[in-house]
Enzyme design. Structure first.
Site, mmCIF file in Angstrom:
data_model
loop_
_atom_site.group_PDB
_atom_site.id
_atom_site.type_symbol
_atom_site.label_atom_id
_atom_site.label_comp_id
_atom_site.label_asym_id
_atom_site.label_seq_id
_atom_site.Cartn_x
_atom_site.Cartn_y
_atom_site.Cartn_z
ATOM 1 N N ASP A 1 -134.631 -24.848 -183.815
ATOM 2 C CA ASP A 1 -135.087 -23.494 -183.493
ATOM 3 C C ASP A 1 -136.597 -23.494 -183.622
ATOM 4 O OD1 ASP A 1 -135.685 -20.826 -183.253
ATOM 5 O OD2 ASP A 1 -134.322 -20.146 -184.832
ATOM 6 N N VAL A 2 -137.309 -23.343 -182.518
ATOM 7 C CA VAL A 2 -138.771 -23.430 -182.542
ATOM 8 C C VAL A 2 -139.398 -22.250 -183.269
ATOM 9 C CG1 VAL A 2 -138.824 -24.781 -180.420
ATOM 10 C CG2 VAL A 2 -139.080 -22.294 -180.298
ATOM 11 N N GLY B 1 -130.634 -25.649 -167.882
ATOM 12 C CA GLY B 1 -131.740 -25.383 -166.975
ATOM 13 C C GLY B 1 -132.720 -26.525 -166.805
ATOM 14 N N TYR C 1 -144.986 -11.285 -170.844
ATOM 15 C CA TYR C 1 -144.639 -12.641 -170.406
ATOM 16 C C TYR C 1 -145.845 -13.343 -169.795
ATOM 17 C CZ TYR C 1 -142.129 -16.357 -167.909
ATOM 18 O OH TYR C 1 -141.692 -17.560 -167.424
#
Length: 257
Positions: A65-66, A22, A153
């Site tokens: 991996d945040v 993306g 969100y």
């Protein structure tokens, strides 16, 4: 001032988190095309490696991996000399507030906001100690305009805007710039649910001034700008790349207007 150098990175190292697909992948490709040495980070090692191979040259890949704060701190130590940090990782659960479970709420908040906080907290001091740098996060038009089903969100994206502004204030004296890009509707895996509904897809397309969705590559220029010398006096800002969504009031054209 040699203006031909504004968008040249001369081998500066940049870290793109979410580079496996993306917007993150396109940002990594664009930065590499302008001379940056790109570190492609993603939770998926295979897609990160694919992006690095597409860039070629000195590009490398790493797994990150945040949601793992120890891994984030370790990455900040390892890449303490980067000139720019770009992070795109995000998720969404499209449900009305009354239908949300707390597990879903935590999932969205942890990745979108907690993960962003962790990255800024770990990398900004390293950049400050190294003489400065640019941090670029991805918010959304949902930080400013909402619809039913976007509660968690939208809250995380609005939170990221204020987090970035605060970080810009705190680290600005050390020449660390912190900005966010706010896309409109982009054709990525995150929007697959909408893309699969022609009515929904077309309704969103008509909300913006351009009357269409964007492609991930149309966000790459904004990343290059905010990472480059061309934006040396830009910090604490939100760069809208939304096709005019937030600038206009729908698509109705009044008669005789």
């Amino acid at each position: 001032m040699d203006y031909t150098r504004l968008f040249q990175f001369d081998g500066d190292r940049v870290l793109v988190i979410g580079a496996g697909s993306g917007i993150g992948r396109e940002a990594a490709l664009a930065l590499g095309a302008h001379g940056a040495t790109v570190i492609c980070a993603d939770r998926d090692s295979t897609t990160a490696e694919e992006t690095a191979a597409m860039i070629g040259g000195s590009a490398t890949s790493t797994v990150l991996d945040v949601l793992d704060p120890d891994a984030v701190r370790a990455a900040a130590d390892e890449y303490s000399d980067i000139a720019a940090l770009v992070f795109t990782a995000a998720t969404n659960v499209r449900k009305r507030i009354a239908d949300y479970s707390m597990e879903e709420f935590d999932r969205v908040v942890n990745l979108n906001l907690r993960g962003s906080f962790s990255l800024i907290q770990a990398f900004a001091p390293k950049m400050a100690a190294n003489g400065g740098g640019s941090i670029i996060g991805f918010a959304s038009i949902r930080a400013f305009t909402v619809e039913p089903g976007q509660g968690a969100y939208a809250a995380t994206k609005a939170g990221l805007v204020q987090l970035a502004r605060t970080a810009a204030a705190e680290f600005g004296p050390a020449n660390v710039r912190v900005n966010v890009i706010a896309p409109g509707v982009v054709e990525t895996p995150l929007t697959a649910q909408i893309k699969n509904s022609p009515e929904w897809y077309n309704a969103y397309a008509q909300k913006g001034a351009l009357g269409r969705w964007s492609k991930p590559e149309e966000l790459a220029g904004a990343v290059v700008y905010l990472a480059s010398k061309a934006s040396s006096y830009v910090t604490g800002s939100v760069l809208m790349v939304d096709g005019g969504w937030t600038a206009i009031d729908g698509r109705f054209d009044p008669p005789n207007a």
